[in-house]
Each structure stands twice: as structure tokens, then as C-alpha cells.
Design an enzyme around this catalytic site. Structure first.
Site, PDB file in Angstrom:
ATOM      1  N   ARG A 140      28.066 -23.827  -7.478  1.00 16.10           N
ATOM      2  CA  ARG A 140      27.946 -25.203  -6.240  1.00 16.10           C
ATOM      3  C   ARG A 140      27.315 -25.990  -7.417  1.00 16.10           C
ATOM      4  O   ARG A 140      25.751 -25.480  -7.377  1.00 16.10           O
ATOM      5  CB  ARG A 140      28.267 -25.932  -5.802  1.00 16.10           C
ATOM      6  CG  ARG A 140      27.223 -25.481  -4.122  1.00 16.10           C
ATOM      7  CD  ARG A 140      26.240 -26.386  -3.886  1.00 16.10           C
ATOM      8  NE  ARG A 140      25.100 -26.014  -2.906  1.00 16.10           N
ATOM      9  CZ  ARG A 140      23.619 -25.493  -3.544  1.00 16.10           C
ATOM     10  NH1 ARG A 140      23.851 -25.893  -4.916  1.00 16.10           N
ATOM     11  NH2 ARG A 140      23.393 -24.805  -2.681  1.00 16.10           N
ATOM     12  N   GLU A 163      21.118 -33.459   1.605  1.00 14.14           N
ATOM     13  CA  GLU A 163      20.542 -32.340   1.507  1.00 14.14           C
ATOM     14  C   GLU A 163      19.344 -31.878   2.323  1.00 14.14           C
ATOM     15  O   GLU A 163      18.317 -32.791   2.497  1.00 14.14           O
ATOM     16  CB  GLU A 163      18.831 -32.366  -0.219  1.00 14.14           C
ATOM     17  CG  GLU A 163      19.091 -31.225  -1.033  1.00 14.14           C
ATOM     18  CD  GLU A 163      20.356 -30.358  -1.981  1.00 14.14           C
ATOM     19  OE1 GLU A 163      21.043 -29.405  -0.815  1.00 14.14           O
ATOM     20  OE2 GLU A 163      20.419 -30.708  -3.019  1.00 14.14           O
ATOM     21  N   HIS A 164      19.688 -30.768   2.335  1.00 11.67           N
ATOM     22  CA  HIS A 164      18.697 -30.366   3.941  1.00 11.67           C
ATOM     23  C   HIS A 164      19.672 -31.497   4.670  1.00 11.67           C
ATOM     24  O   HIS A 164      19.248 -31.497   6.233  1.00 11.67           O
ATOM     25  CB  HIS A 164      17.696 -30.923   4.075  1.00 11.67           C
ATOM     26  CG  HIS A 164      16.474 -29.276   3.247  1.00 11.67           C
ATOM     27  ND1 HIS A 164      16.745 -27.795   3.685  1.00 11.67           N
ATOM     28  CD2 HIS A 164      16.185 -28.893   1.981  1.00 11.67           C
ATOM     29  CE1 HIS A 164      16.392 -27.447   2.953  1.00 11.67           C
ATOM     30  NE2 HIS A 164      16.559 -27.885   1.125  1.00 11.67           N
ATOM     31  N   ASP A 182      22.783 -30.342   6.374  1.00 10.83           N
ATOM     32  CA  ASP A 182      23.827 -30.113   7.007  1.00 10.83           C
ATOM     33  C   ASP A 182      24.048 -29.433   7.947  1.00 10.83           C
ATOM     34  O   ASP A 182      24.994 -29.658   9.064  1.00 10.83           O
ATOM     35  CB  ASP A 182      24.207 -28.844   5.580  1.00 10.83           C
ATOM     36  CG  ASP A 182      24.128 -27.755   5.573  1.00 10.83           C
ATOM     37  OD1 ASP A 182      23.517 -27.729   5.633  1.00 10.83           O
ATOM     38  OD2 ASP A 182      24.188 -26.680   4.923  1.00 10.83           O
ATOM     39  N   GLY A 222      19.629 -16.998  -8.374  1.00  8.05           N
ATOM     40  CA  GLY A 222      18.302 -17.536  -7.656  1.00  8.05           C
ATOM     41  C   GLY A 222      17.886 -19.029  -8.175  1.00  8.05           C
ATOM     42  O   GLY A 222      16.937 -19.695  -7.991  1.00  8.05           O
ATOM     43  N   GLY A 250      19.916 -21.532  -7.362  1.00  8.24           N
ATOM     44  CA  GLY A 250      19.510 -22.527  -6.295  1.00  8.24           C
ATOM     45  C   GLY A 250      21.546 -22.734  -6.669  1.00  8.24           C
ATOM     46  O   GLY A 250      21.864 -24.106  -6.266  1.00  8.24           O
ATOM     47  N   SER A 274      23.881 -21.722  -5.750  1.00  5.29           N
ATOM     48  CA  SER A 274      24.848 -20.720  -4.923  1.00  5.29           C
ATOM     49  C   SER A 274      25.269 -19.914  -5.177  1.00  5.29           C
ATOM     50  O   SER A 274      26.808 -19.529  -4.890  1.00  5.29           O
ATOM     51  CB  SER A 274      26.104 -21.593  -3.882  1.00  5.29           C
ATOM     52  OG  SER A 274      25.532 -22.746  -3.318  1.00  5.29           O
ATOM     53  N   ASP A 329      27.777 -24.336   1.137  1.00  3.25           N
ATOM     54  CA  ASP A 329      27.574 -23.993   0.316  1.00  3.25           C
ATOM     55  C   ASP A 329      29.169 -23.014  -0.114  1.00  3.25           C
ATOM     56  O   ASP A 329      29.690 -22.957  -1.001  1.00  3.25           O
ATOM     57  CB  ASP A 329      26.767 -22.796  -0.470  1.00  3.25           C
ATOM     58  CG  ASP A 329      25.000 -23.523  -0.353  1.00  3.25           C
ATOM     59  OD1 ASP A 329      25.451 -24.774  -0.468  1.00  3.25           O
ATOM     60  OD2 ASP A 329      24.433 -22.342  -0.243  1.00  3.25           O
ATOM     61  N   TYR A 339      12.455 -23.008   4.913  1.00  5.29           N
ATOM     62  CA  TYR A 339      14.106 -23.026   4.768  1.00  5.29           C
ATOM     63  C   TYR A 339      14.170 -22.549   6.524  1.00  5.29           C
ATOM     64  O   TYR A 339      13.948 -23.989   7.095  1.00  5.29           O
ATOM     65  CB  TYR A 339      14.917 -22.413   3.861  1.00  5.29           C
ATOM     66  CG  TYR A 339      16.754 -23.170   4.908  1.00  5.29           C
ATOM     67  CD1 TYR A 339      16.593 -23.627   3.124  1.00  5.29           C
ATOM     68  CD2 TYR A 339      16.925 -22.659   5.597  1.00  5.29           C
ATOM     69  CE1 TYR A 339      18.571 -23.997   3.793  1.00  5.29           C
ATOM     70  CE2 TYR A 339      18.372 -22.633   5.405  1.00  5.29           C
ATOM     71  CZ  TYR A 339      18.926 -24.147   5.082  1.00  5.29           C
ATOM     72  OH  TYR A 339      20.112 -24.245   4.835  1.00  5.29           O
TER      73      TYR A 339
HETATM   74  C1  GLA Z   1      20.703 -24.071   0.704  1.00  5.09           C
HETATM   75  C2  GLA Z   1      21.635 -23.878   2.134  1.00  5.09           C
HETATM   76  C3  GLA Z   1      22.702 -25.216   2.535  1.00  5.09           C
HETATM   77  C4  GLA Z   1      21.953 -26.007   3.062  1.00  5.09           C
HETATM   78  C5  GLA Z   1      21.626 -26.645   1.436  1.00  5.09           C
HETATM   79  C6  GLA Z   1      20.674 -27.739   1.243  1.00  5.09           C
HETATM   80  O1  GLA Z   1      21.263 -24.589  -0.226  1.00  5.09           O
HETATM   81  O2  GLA Z   1      22.816 -22.501   1.709  1.00  5.09           O
HETATM   82  O3  GLA Z   1      23.276 -24.315   3.875  1.00  5.09           O
HETATM   83  O4  GLA Z   1      21.086 -25.799   3.507  1.00  5.09           O
HETATM   84  O5  GLA Z   1      19.909 -25.456   1.204  1.00  5.09           O
HETATM   85  O6  GLA Z   1      20.831 -28.780   1.091  1.00  5.09           O
END
Ligand code: GLA
Length: 390
Positions: free
Chosen positions: A31, A37-38, A40, A127, A129, A131, A177, A227
């Protein structure tokens, strides 16, 4: 590569390894998060789309009837084995843990996949980002559903995948994700309310705009520790504001409480509160095909992630600079880092007619400025996990 072609190639690989064609083939997409962002894990909104990059898994029962799951990946040297007659625990090789976690989750629900020989291949860059791990988790869940003939509720499936990531990979991720890899629909973004888990499909099929993904090809190791730290900072901010989560806080409330919190906690909360608002507005903008408006929200999201949330990195910021320089005249509406941060990808909203010129420009400039080759591709919003055969 089209999903059907990819699936044919994986089927041929399976045949090569195991000497017969697979009985089941499933695929789950990676995805890209367009915005949100950040948010969820703060009960907020996210607006991701599934991409035309997949984890494909081909499988059959073992000929000798063994109660083992044997996993081979085209991307890994070492095989992973899961013994179904013993308790399932994290182990080595580590990449097998996503599968182990899913198998454990299904077993806990009384669903036993039984022995399997599996070959997997993924076009989701690891790696990056995008997913790749959620695609593997959701792909495994889809495979278990197919082999047992017992489909489970999609929300429950996504939550099982999130639990696998928490318990077997040690990453305290949110729900975005796994939800998008499960529930994505072709031609749509998914507006997900992470509090109620209510989803709304937002059509995005205007042929004149495209989503461009630029992989910086860097991954900074501080990623997962930072994170968890951000999650904890958000919880502190919510406690200080006296709310259940930052979803419930308003910008005014935050300003009034500014003196009672450290500057860092204040900035973390400012990012989350403003990002939730931007995400809701961006969904409206997409519904109205207001691409410049959506693009501006994406830029604002990036600055907030860079300055307040501090999860960007020099390479991501370099891509943003390059794309901003190309600008509206060059066919760019907006861009931002996407995913957890500290490396990985930038997502840009661009005019379809300018995709090639923009891609060339980014590739050349990024190489000059960083010495690194970027990975650049565009994607239409893809469908979530599917059973291709079986
Ligand atoms: C990663 C996490 C998600 C989300 C993003 C930031 O991808 O797996 O759950 O928190 O970072 O938006």
C-alpha cells in the site's frame, strides 16, 4: 507486471521447486498512504490505497502428508518451517515470523491450515515503507482461508494480521496497513476511521492524475524504536490533555495546554491533530477532483512530519525538494513522505501526462544529490487480497 502474469510466473517457480503445479495461489497488495500519517494509533483517519505490487503465495499439500508448513521465498536464501504439532513461536529465519504469527492467530481461532508447501514471491520492495510485511501477513491469511474453505470477516482478518505483527515481529503498528491490504478496491482509496473501524471507499479513477511512488532506497535502523517512542509521546500528550486519544483533542485545546507540556510533546500532538484534519479534507478534495487542493494538503503533511513529528530523513527531504522544484508547472500537485518514515518512499500526486518527464527528472537529480538510485513507479489504486487459484 499484471497480477495474472505475476501469478503465472510464481506458479512456474512453484512447479520448479516442488515438481508439480500449486493447488492454490493467492495475492495480497502492498500500500501507499496518500495522507494520514501516524494517525492510525491515535484513533484518527487514514487514506491509503493498495498498489499494484503484491505478495503472491502458491501452495499445495505436502505429498507425504506431513503436518508441517514449509515456506520458500524467491527473495530469501533460507527456507522456513512451521511445525504444526508444536506451539507456534517466533523463530528463525525471521522473515518466517509474519507467517508464523498468522498461523498462530488462526489456530487460536480453531482454524488449522494443515500441512503445506508454499512458495512466495513479492514485488513490494522490502523495507520501503510500502507494507511488504502486511502483504505477507494478509497473503498468509488469505491462503489459510482458501485451503481451509473457511473465510473470516475481513475486519477480523486485518486485526489478526496486526496482532501477528505485534506479537511475532515486535512492531507496535496501527491498523492501516493490514486494513488496506485486506479491504482495498480497484480504483478507490480507503478512508478508514481507525476509532470505529468504519471504512469508506473514495473513488479515484480520474485518468488525468496519477500517484507516483519514489523509493529513496534508504532505511534508517532507528525506525522501529522511534516508532514506539512516538506512540508513547502521543499517549503522554493525550493524558496531559485529559482525552482518551489525540482524536478527541482540538487545536484550541492543545494551544491552551501548551504551557503544561514539553515542546516535543506539544509538537507531536500538533502533528497528529492537524494531520487528522488534513486527512478528512483531502478525502473531500479527492471526491471533488480538487487535485491542487489535495496536493497542498500533502505538502503540509510532509512539513508537519518533518518538523513536528521528526520522522523524515535527509533523503526523503531531498526527494521532496526535487519534486517541489518541478512544481505545478511541471505537472506536480503535491507530495509527501509516506509510511512510518526514517527512509522508504515519497508519494506524489501528478498529472498523468507528465509522469515520464517527472520520473526522469527525479531519478537524475536524486542520483546527483545523494549518489543513490531511486526506485520510481506509478500505480493505480489496486484491489485488496484475492484468491487467484483454488
Ligand atoms: C507504519 C505502521 C502503520 C502506521 C504508519 C504511520 O506503516 O505500520 O500502522 O502507523 O507507520 O502512519
Amino acid at each position: 507486471m499484471l497480477l495474472q502474469e505475476l501469478s503465472n510466473a510464481v506458479s512456474a517457480e512453484f512447479q520448479k521447486y516442488y515438481g508439480r503445479p500449486p493447488r492454490w495461489i493467492v495475492a495480497a497488495p502492498g500500500r501507499v498512504n496518500v495522507i494520514g500519517e501516524h494517525t492510525d494509533y491515535n484513533d484518527g483517519f487514514v487514506l491509503p490505497m493498495a498498489i499494484e505490487r503484491y505478495c503472491v503465495m502458491a501452495a499445495d499439500r505436502p505429498l507425504d502428508g506431513r503436518n508441517l508448513i514449509n515456506l520458500r521465498s524467491t527473495l530469501e536464501a533460507e527456507e522456513a518451517t512451521i511445525d504444526l504439532s508444536a506451539p507456534i513461536k517466533p523463530g528463525i529465519p525471521k522473515w518466517g515470523n509474519y507467517v508464523r504469527g498468522m498461523v498462530a492467530g488462526f489456530l487460536a481461532r480453531g482454524i488449522n491450515p494443515g500441512g503445506l508447501e508454499v512458495l512466495l514471491h513479492s514485488t513490494v520492495p522490502p523495507g520501503g515503507g510500502l507494507s511488504s510485511s502486511a502483504a505477507l501477513e494478509v497473503g498468509t491469511a488469505t491462503l489459510i482461508e482458501a485451503v481451509t474453505g473457511q473465510p473470516i470477516d475481513p475486519v477480523e482478518k486485518a486485526l489478526l494480521a496486526q496482532k501477528a505483527e505485534h506479537d511475532f515481529a515486535g512492531v507496535p503498528c496501527g491498523i492501516m496497513d493490514q486494513f488496506i491490504s485486506t479491504l482495498g478496491q480497484a480504483g478507490h482509496l480507503l478512508l478508514l476511521d481507525c476509532r470505529t473501524r468504519k471504512t469508506e471507499l473514495i473513488p479515484m479513477n480520474d485518468p488525468s492524475v496519477m500517484v507516483l511512488i519514489v523509493n529513496t532506497n534508504v532505511k534508517h535502523e532507528l525506525g522501529s524504536g522511534e516508532y514506539a517512542k512516538r506512540r508513547a509521546e502521543c499517549e503522554s500528550a493525550a493524558n496531559l490533555l485529559g482525552v482518551a486519544s489525540l482524536r478527541d483533542a482540538t487545536p484550541d485545546q492543545l494551544e491552551r495546554a501548551r504551557g503544561e507540556m514539553s515542546e516535543v510533546i506539544y509538537r507531536r500532538a500538533r502533528h497528529v491533530i492537524s494531520e487528522i484534519e488534513r486527512t478528512v479534507h483531502a478525502a473531500e478534495g479527492i471526491r471533488e477532483s480538487n487535485w491542487p487542493g489535495v496536493g497542498n494538503l500533502m505538502y503540509a503533511s510532509h512539513y508537519s512530519l518533518r518538523d513536528d513529528y521528526e520522522v523524515s530523513c535527509p533523503e526523503l527531504d531531498t526527494v521532496i525538494d526535487i519534486v517541489e522544484d518541478i512544481g505545478y508547472r511541471g505537472g506536480v500537485y503535491g507530495c509527501r513522505m509516506t509510511g512510518g518514515g526514517f527512509g522508504g518512499c515519497v508519494v506524489a500526486l501528478v498529472k498523468a501526462s507528465a509522469v515520464e518527464a517527472i520520473s526522469h527528472k527525479i531519478a537524475a537529480e536524486y542520483k546527483i544529490r545523494t549518489g543513490i538510485e531511486a526506485g520510481i513507479f506509478s500505480s493505480r489504486p489496486a484491489a485488496g487480497a484475492t484468491v487467484i487459484k483454488g
